[in-house]
Design a protein around this motif. Structure first.
Motif, PDB file in Angstrom:
ATOM      1  N   UNK A   1       0.830  -1.212   0.000  1.00 17.42           N
ATOM      2  CA  UNK A   1       0.000   0.000   0.000  1.00 17.42           C
ATOM      3  C   UNK A   1       0.862   1.260   0.000  1.00 17.42           C
ATOM      4  N   UNK A   2       1.881   1.275   0.846  1.00 20.04           N
ATOM      5  CA  UNK A   2       2.763   2.445   0.891  1.00 20.04           C
ATOM      6  C   UNK A   2       3.525   2.578  -0.420  1.00 20.04           C
ATOM      7  N   UNK A   3       3.890   1.445  -1.012  1.00 15.64           N
ATOM      8  CA  UNK A   3       4.563   1.465  -2.304  1.00 15.64           C
ATOM      9  C   UNK A   3       3.702   2.086  -3.393  1.00 15.64           C
ATOM     10  N   UNK A   4       2.418   1.831  -3.343  1.00 17.56           N
ATOM     11  CA  UNK A   4       1.493   2.432  -4.324  1.00 17.56           C
ATOM     12  C   UNK A   4       1.460   3.942  -4.141  1.00 17.56           C
ATOM     13  N   UNK A   5       1.313   4.391  -2.902  1.00 24.07           N
ATOM     14  CA  UNK A   5       1.266   5.827  -2.622  1.00 24.07           C
ATOM     15  C   UNK A   5       2.551   6.512  -3.088  1.00 24.07           C
ATOM     16  N   UNK A   6       3.681   5.833  -2.888  1.00 25.86           N
ATOM     17  CA  UNK A   6       4.983   6.420  -3.229  1.00 25.86           C
ATOM     18  C   UNK A   6       5.421   6.137  -4.660  1.00 25.86           C
ATOM     19  N   UNK A   7       4.649   5.334  -5.396  1.00 23.39           N
ATOM     20  CA  UNK A   7       5.005   5.021  -6.776  1.00 23.39           C
ATOM     21  C   UNK A   7       6.204   4.102  -6.891  1.00 23.39           C
ATOM     22  N   UNK A   8       6.365   3.192  -5.937  1.00 25.90           N
ATOM     23  CA  UNK A   8       7.509   2.279  -5.940  1.00 25.90           C
ATOM     24  C   UNK A   8       7.269   1.137  -6.921  1.00 25.90           C
ATOM     25  N   UNK A   9       8.253   0.897  -7.763  1.00 26.16           N
ATOM     26  CA  UNK A   9       8.256  -0.266  -8.654  1.00 26.16           C
ATOM     27  C   UNK A   9       9.181  -1.289  -7.992  1.00 26.16           C
ATOM     28  N   UNK A  10       8.597  -2.288  -7.354  1.00 31.05           N
ATOM     29  CA  UNK A  10       9.374  -3.254  -6.578  1.00 31.05           C
ATOM     30  C   UNK A  10      10.309  -4.087  -7.435  1.00 31.05           C
ATOM     31  N   UNK A  11      10.132  -4.066  -8.747  1.00 33.33           N
ATOM     32  CA  UNK A  11      11.041  -4.800  -9.635  1.00 33.33           C
ATOM     33  C   UNK A  11      12.234  -3.939 -10.069  1.00 33.33           C
ATOM     34  N   UNK A  12      12.217  -2.662  -9.722  1.00 38.15           N
ATOM     35  CA  UNK A  12      13.309  -1.752 -10.055  1.00 38.15           C
ATOM     36  C   UNK A  12      14.330  -1.794  -8.914  1.00 38.15           C
ATOM     37  N   UNK A  13      15.395  -2.576  -9.098  1.00 35.94           N
ATOM     38  CA  UNK A  13      16.376  -2.789  -8.031  1.00 35.94           C
ATOM     39  C   UNK A  13      17.042  -1.498  -7.576  1.00 35.94           C
TER      40      UNK A  13
END
Length: 112
Positions: A20-32
């Motif tokens: 959820x926090x990743x969505x808010x922050x625009x985090x792409x978890x596949x981007x190392x």
């Protein structure tokens, strides 16, 4: 109490919040690179961001970042405690990407 924790449930709850926090922050978890930068910030800026978040007007991005950094600490603690019990705790892709980056940053700091 050691041995009575529900690590699977805890892991799922932590990861859901990380996502959820990743969505808010625009985090792409596949981007190392992005995740490694986030891990570095989590280890470097936690205290400063908490103070800033507490003293500023509602900044949803900053609040999400502070929450995510707190979740990072909780995630690492959960993995360490469960490992002490002989249980391997890990979540899905966001959990694994963030944990990998946090451990790599922590290892780098130990070398310095």
């Amino acid at each position: 109490m050691a041995g009575f924790e529900d690590y699977d449930r805890g892991t799922q709850e932590i990861e859901l919040e990380i996502e959820r926090k990743g969505i808010v922050l625009g985090i792409d978890w596949s981007d190392e690179v992005q995740v490694r930068t986030l891990a570095r910030e989590a280890l470097d800026h936690m205290k400063e961001d908490v103070k800033l978040a507490a003293s500023s007007h509602v900044d949803r991005q900053l609040m999400a970042r502070v929450d995510l950094f707190g979740l990072a600490a909780l995630m690492l603690k959960t993995m360490a405690e469960s490992a002490d019990q002989g249980i391997e705790s890990h979540g899905g892709s966001a959990w694994k990407a963030f944990a990998k980056a946090l451990w790599a940053e922590a290892a780098l700091r130990k070398q310095q």
